[in-house]
Every structure is written in C-alpha cells, then in structure tokens.
Write an enzyme that holds these catalytic residues in place. Sequence first.
Site, PDB file in Angstrom:
ATOM      1  N   ARG A  25       0.665  -1.494  -0.427  1.00  0.00           N
ATOM      2  CA  ARG A  25       0.553  -0.231   0.295  1.00  0.00           C
ATOM      3  C   ARG A  25       0.739   0.943  -0.136  1.00  0.00           C
ATOM      4  O   ARG A  25       1.437   1.208   1.050  1.00  0.00           O
ATOM      5  CB  ARG A  25      -0.943   0.075   0.944  1.00  0.00           C
ATOM      6  CG  ARG A  25      -1.162   1.271   1.355  1.00  0.00           C
ATOM      7  CD  ARG A  25      -2.357   1.240   2.575  1.00  0.00           C
ATOM      8  NE  ARG A  25      -3.722   3.229   2.615  1.00  0.00           N
ATOM      9  CZ  ARG A  25      -2.798   3.475   4.029  1.00  0.00           C
ATOM     10  NH1 ARG A  25      -2.662   2.852   5.009  1.00  0.00           N
ATOM     11  NH2 ARG A  25      -3.685   4.503   3.572  1.00  0.00           N
TER      12      ARG A  25
ATOM     13  N   HIS B  79      -2.565  10.684   0.666  1.00  0.00           N
ATOM     14  CA  HIS B  79      -3.001  10.968   2.285  1.00  0.00           C
ATOM     15  C   HIS B  79      -2.197  12.407   2.955  1.00  0.00           C
ATOM     16  O   HIS B  79      -0.500  12.055   3.007  1.00  0.00           O
ATOM     17  CB  HIS B  79      -1.678   9.624   2.038  1.00  0.00           C
ATOM     18  CG  HIS B  79      -1.202   8.681   3.331  1.00  0.00           C
ATOM     19  ND1 HIS B  79      -0.713   7.711   3.457  1.00  0.00           N
ATOM     20  CD2 HIS B  79      -0.770   9.659   4.537  1.00  0.00           C
ATOM     21  CE1 HIS B  79      -1.008   7.164   5.032  1.00  0.00           C
ATOM     22  NE2 HIS B  79      -0.698   8.082   5.818  1.00  0.00           N
TER      23      HIS B  79
ATOM     24  N   GLU C 125      -7.378   8.886   6.368  1.00  0.00           N
ATOM     25  CA  GLU C 125      -7.279   8.940   8.510  1.00  0.00           C
ATOM     26  C   GLU C 125      -7.850   9.912   7.643  1.00  0.00           C
ATOM     27  O   GLU C 125      -7.315  11.433   8.251  1.00  0.00           O
ATOM     28  CB  GLU C 125      -6.445   8.822   8.826  1.00  0.00           C
ATOM     29  CG  GLU C 125      -5.690   7.845   8.785  1.00  0.00           C
ATOM     30  CD  GLU C 125      -4.287   7.636   9.833  1.00  0.00           C
ATOM     31  OE1 GLU C 125      -3.896   9.030  10.336  1.00  0.00           O
ATOM     32  OE2 GLU C 125      -4.135   6.388  10.853  1.00  0.00           O
TER      33      GLU C 125
ATOM     34  N   ASN D 115      -7.651   1.885  10.163  1.00  0.00           N
ATOM     35  CA  ASN D 115      -5.203   2.141  10.216  1.00  0.00           C
ATOM     36  C   ASN D 115      -6.261   1.891  11.939  1.00  0.00           C
ATOM     37  O   ASN D 115      -6.771   2.648  12.178  1.00  0.00           O
ATOM     38  CB  ASN D 115      -5.408   3.817   9.759  1.00  0.00           C
ATOM     39  CG  ASN D 115      -4.894   3.293   8.803  1.00  0.00           C
ATOM     40  OD1 ASN D 115      -4.564   2.644   7.659  1.00  0.00           O
ATOM     41  ND2 ASN D 115      -3.918   5.058   8.281  1.00  0.00           N
TER      42      ASN D 115
ATOM     43  N   TYR E 217      -4.162   1.172  15.718  1.00  0.00           N
ATOM     44  CA  TYR E 217      -2.563   1.559  16.724  1.00  0.00           C
ATOM     45  C   TYR E 217      -2.727   1.524  17.480  1.00  0.00           C
ATOM     46  O   TYR E 217      -1.813   0.953  18.954  1.00  0.00           O
ATOM     47  CB  TYR E 217      -1.820   2.150  16.054  1.00  0.00           C
ATOM     48  CG  TYR E 217      -1.516   3.437  15.066  1.00  0.00           C
ATOM     49  CD1 TYR E 217       0.022   2.489  14.942  1.00  0.00           C
ATOM     50  CD2 TYR E 217      -2.309   3.466  13.976  1.00  0.00           C
ATOM     51  CE1 TYR E 217       0.891   2.821  14.027  1.00  0.00           C
ATOM     52  CE2 TYR E 217      -1.606   3.639  12.895  1.00  0.00           C
ATOM     53  CZ  TYR E 217       0.055   2.718  12.328  1.00  0.00           C
ATOM     54  OH  TYR E 217       0.633   3.359  10.706  1.00  0.00           O
TER      55      TYR E 217
ATOM     56  N   GLU F  33      -3.651  -0.557   7.689  1.00  0.00           N
ATOM     57  CA  GLU F  33      -2.155  -0.055   8.502  1.00  0.00           C
ATOM     58  C   GLU F  33      -2.057  -0.065  10.153  1.00  0.00           C
ATOM     59  O   GLU F  33      -3.377   0.049  10.809  1.00  0.00           O
ATOM     60  CB  GLU F  33      -1.588   1.785   8.888  1.00  0.00           C
ATOM     61  CG  GLU F  33      -0.982   2.161   8.108  1.00  0.00           C
ATOM     62  CD  GLU F  33      -1.092   3.919   7.932  1.00  0.00           C
ATOM     63  OE1 GLU F  33      -0.782   4.182   9.121  1.00  0.00           O
ATOM     64  OE2 GLU F  33      -1.459   4.826   6.741  1.00  0.00           O
TER      65      GLU F  33
HETATM   66  C1  NOJ Z   1      -1.255   6.868  10.185  1.00  0.00           C
HETATM   67  C2  NOJ Z   1       0.062   7.608   9.201  1.00  0.00           C
HETATM   68  O1  NOJ Z   1      -1.950   7.799   8.502  1.00  0.00           O
HETATM   69  C3  NOJ Z   1       0.713   7.194   8.961  1.00  0.00           C
HETATM   70  O2  NOJ Z   1       1.360   8.684   7.975  1.00  0.00           O
HETATM   71  C4  NOJ Z   1       1.551   7.363  10.150  1.00  0.00           C
HETATM   72  O3  NOJ Z   1       2.867   7.341   9.626  1.00  0.00           O
HETATM   73  C5  NOJ Z   1       1.261   6.682  11.125  1.00  0.00           C
HETATM   74  N1  NOJ Z   1      -0.377   6.219  11.577  1.00  0.00           N
HETATM   75  C6  NOJ Z   1       1.994   6.682  12.430  1.00  0.00           C
HETATM   76  O4  NOJ Z   1       2.256   7.761  12.986  1.00  0.00           O
END
Ligand code: NOJ
Length: 507
Positions: free
Chosen positions: A97, A142, A187, A329, A331, A399
């Site tokens: 991606r 992006h 995002e 995405n 985290y 992500e």
């Molecule tokens: C999400 C973002 O899409 C990406 O650009 C970023 O580097 C990562 N999070 C880590 O923060």
Amino acid sequence: MKVALVLSVIALGCSALVTKQERRFPDDFLFGTATASYQIEGGWNADDKGENIWDHMTHNHPNVIKDGSNGDVAADTYHNYKRDVEMMRELGLDAYRFSLSWSRILPDGLSNPVSAAGIAFYNNYIDEMLKYGITPMVTLYHWDLPQKLQDLGGFANPLFPDWFEEYARVVYDNFGDRVKHWITFNEPREICLEGYGSTTKAPILNATGIGSYLCAKYLVLAHAKAYHLYNNEYKSSQGGECGITISVNWFGPLTDTEEDRFAAEIRRQAEWGLYAEPIFSEQGGFPKEFTERVAQKSAEQGYRSSRLPEFTEEEKQFVRGASDFFGVNHYTAYLISATEHITQNVVPSLYDDVGVGVYVPEEWPQSASSWLTESPDSILNVLNHLNQKYNNPKFYITENGWSSPPSSGLIDDDRIRYYRAALENCLDAIDAGVRLQGYMAWSLMDNFEWMEGLTERFGLYHVDFEDPLRPRTARKSAFVYKEIIKTRVIDHSYEPATMTMTIDEGR
Ligand code: NOJ
C-alpha cells in the site's frame, strides 16, 4: 464453528500452545506493508512537481517539526524505488500500500497540466511491483494537498469534491489498468481534526470546532464522488474496488456504567464516526448523538446554526454505501470516562464538544510515540464493533505498527511482540466472522513521521538518513513478519537464524 471457537479461546489464553494447523491465515489473505508519498519519496521539486502543503509548511515554518527535518529527501524512494520493491520481495509481500502525491501528478492541483514525469514515476513503481507479483493498493490522498488548492481553502471549499474527482479521473485513467485496489483518503480525522481544527498537521489552520467540521463534510462528499466515478465509469472495464481508510483506535468505557459507555460512544462518534457513519451506516449522515451535542453547544455559544454542517437528503443518499470496503488504520486504545480525567479544552473545539475524560493505564507498554501504547485486544474490539455496527462489510487493516526511538537499532523485540499480538487479534476477528481480507504493516521502512520528523521510527527496515544513499537494513521484525507471511501462521517462538535478508525463490 464450535471447534473454531474453542480453539480461539485457547489461543487467546495461551497462543504458544496452539499448533500451526489450528490458526492459519487464509491463502488469499493479503499481507502487505504501507507507506505514504510525502513520508518516503523525497524528490520534493523533482521535474515539474508542484508544492504541497507539507513542502510549504516545513519550508516556511521549520520550527513546527520536532527535529527541524522535512520530507525534501525522506527515504528518497523517488530514486530508490527498485530497492523498495526488492525489500517487498525479500519480505514475500502479497501487497504493497502506497500513496500518490497529487502535486507530483498535477503540479497545480487541477488537471492541467498533467506531469508526464510524475505519471512515469508511478508507472515505474507499479510495474516493478507487478513484475514480481506484488499487488499494488493505492491511496489517492495521504495528506499532501497541492498548495495551490490549499490557497483556495482546501477541504473547506465546497468545490473540493469536484477538484478531487478531477484528480481521481486522471489517476484511474493512467493507472487503473493495473491497480485494482483504490483508497480515496487516508485518515480523515487526521486531515480534518489535526490539519484544520488544530496545529498538529499541515496546514496548521487551527480553526477549532469549525474548520474541522467543514473539512469533514467536503471530504466525505469528495470520497463519494471519486467512488461513484470509479463505479460508474471504470469498474466494469477495470474490475477493481474502491474504499476509504479511517483511523479507528479503540475507545472503551473506563468503568462499566451507563455514563461511561455513553461517553465512549460519543468519543467514538467524534473520532471516526463523523467519517464512517455517513458512508457505512444504514441511515447515512453524521452520527446522531454527536450531531445533537454540537448543535446544542453551538446554540449555547451563540451561533445561529450548528458548527457541524448538515448533509442534504440528496447528499446523504449519494454518500451512503459508497465504499467497497472499510480500510482500518489501527494503532492503540484509550479508556473514556464521563466524569474522571476531564481536561480543559479550547472553546469551541471538537474536544470541548465531546467533553469526556481519557485515561491510559500505566501498564500498557509505551512506544516512542506519546499517543501509542500496546493495549490488549484493541484490534479485535474495533473490528467486532465496526462489523456489528455496519453490517459485516469487507475490511482491510490498512495500517498497524509500532514506533521506536532512532537509536534503537535492529533488534526490535517490542515491535515483534506488538505485531504478533495484533495478528492474533486479526485471527480472532476472522474466527468471529469478520470479513478481514488483508493486513498492511506500518511501515515498510523508517520514514518522515510528520511533526515528529525522524525522531520516531516505524520501519520493518531501518533507513540511514545520514547517508545520501539512504541504505535500508532489515530489522529483526522484518524476518518475523516474513516467516508469518510465508507460513500463514504466528509462531511465537520463531527466531531468525541470521540477520541477512535474501529473496526466496519465486520472487
Ligand atoms: C497513520 C498515518 O497514516 C501515517 O502516515 C503515520 O505515519 C502513522 N499513522 C504513524 O503515526
């Protein structure tokens, strides 16, 4: 089904005991890595590329970046793209991606002129991947808006959806014969809340509680325009799919009370519901309770109408259902309280509108990024929640990743632990009936981490930013990920025999 359930329960409690045959990713599951144009490409003014909002901000306000660095050269993918693809082959990726730089393709933002050099660069990158059987998954946007469009108001201009549609047409025309997975935006929350409603991303507008909501409306409409364009004019001949990627971290209640559960729901609506609800919900439009809250706050504050704009009925219908998949995405997670941990926020602002408290338990392991801790079962919570709420759509994790400090070297056991836990959660979700079809690790290599510059590293490959050639070296996590991709199994005891990366046969 029952057996699968029992196995996944065992796996949750004691994954080391589960044998290889029992928990396996399907053969057609797409394992990949993700990157973004501004974070890796460099070549900021190569050929006729136009200026974008990150070029503009980092050149005019270098002090906003933690270490004063910028993306002028970054990992220099513009000159190293063949090495990037070689790394993809080393890892045995199914998919990759990456994003297109709008101003590299359309230097002025609109479709005249079109940069032949920009088109050629992406053709080369895509063709190099396809040569080795790697499926490109392409994000149109992006975060690097052409500065000329920002000067006209960017996402806050009601014409933004038309500009984006025009750009999308050029992209589909040039690359759609080979690219079958499109992501319109990466995002929206970060674009709108951080870029328009704060100072933590370009264009640092800080139009709190107003700009962020305007941006949300026109971004969602722009997504739908690009989706319908693909669907109506390209899909039948090109046969691909088009979706959107939304950052969905988990926001759960701090305590199991009705107040905290509602507080968490309002926070979820404000964080990602603003973008997901208009597209994926049955009724369309912005999330109900949050809409009511902003309207009420706006009235109390003396505004004649809500700061959150409305969609017309026609717009709602246009946006509803306009996505072939939900790109997530993910985290981290946060615990939300109606009464505890409340902090003062600027008025007006989204966080003031939300008005809840946030708590992160100390025992959750901390990465190099202040916002990123490893929280138990957060991907599973997110996928189960979205799956139920939006009636079982197709998902990709577009992500997921872990940061370490620049000095941390190649042995990244914390990243390995994070990835293994996340991938166990993906298997749990699949077992629970979630239609999860792929997973993109963030990131293939170290890159320019926005306001944090080069101070936080997310790469499976280390990049030496001191060296003009930007050499890339595989971290231990790269070997572990490679083994998972190859075997389709998460072996928690796997240790690479050497730290020398090679390309397996067939790649
Ligand atoms: C999400 C973002 O899409 C990406 O650009 C970023 O580097 C990562 N999070 C880590 O923060």
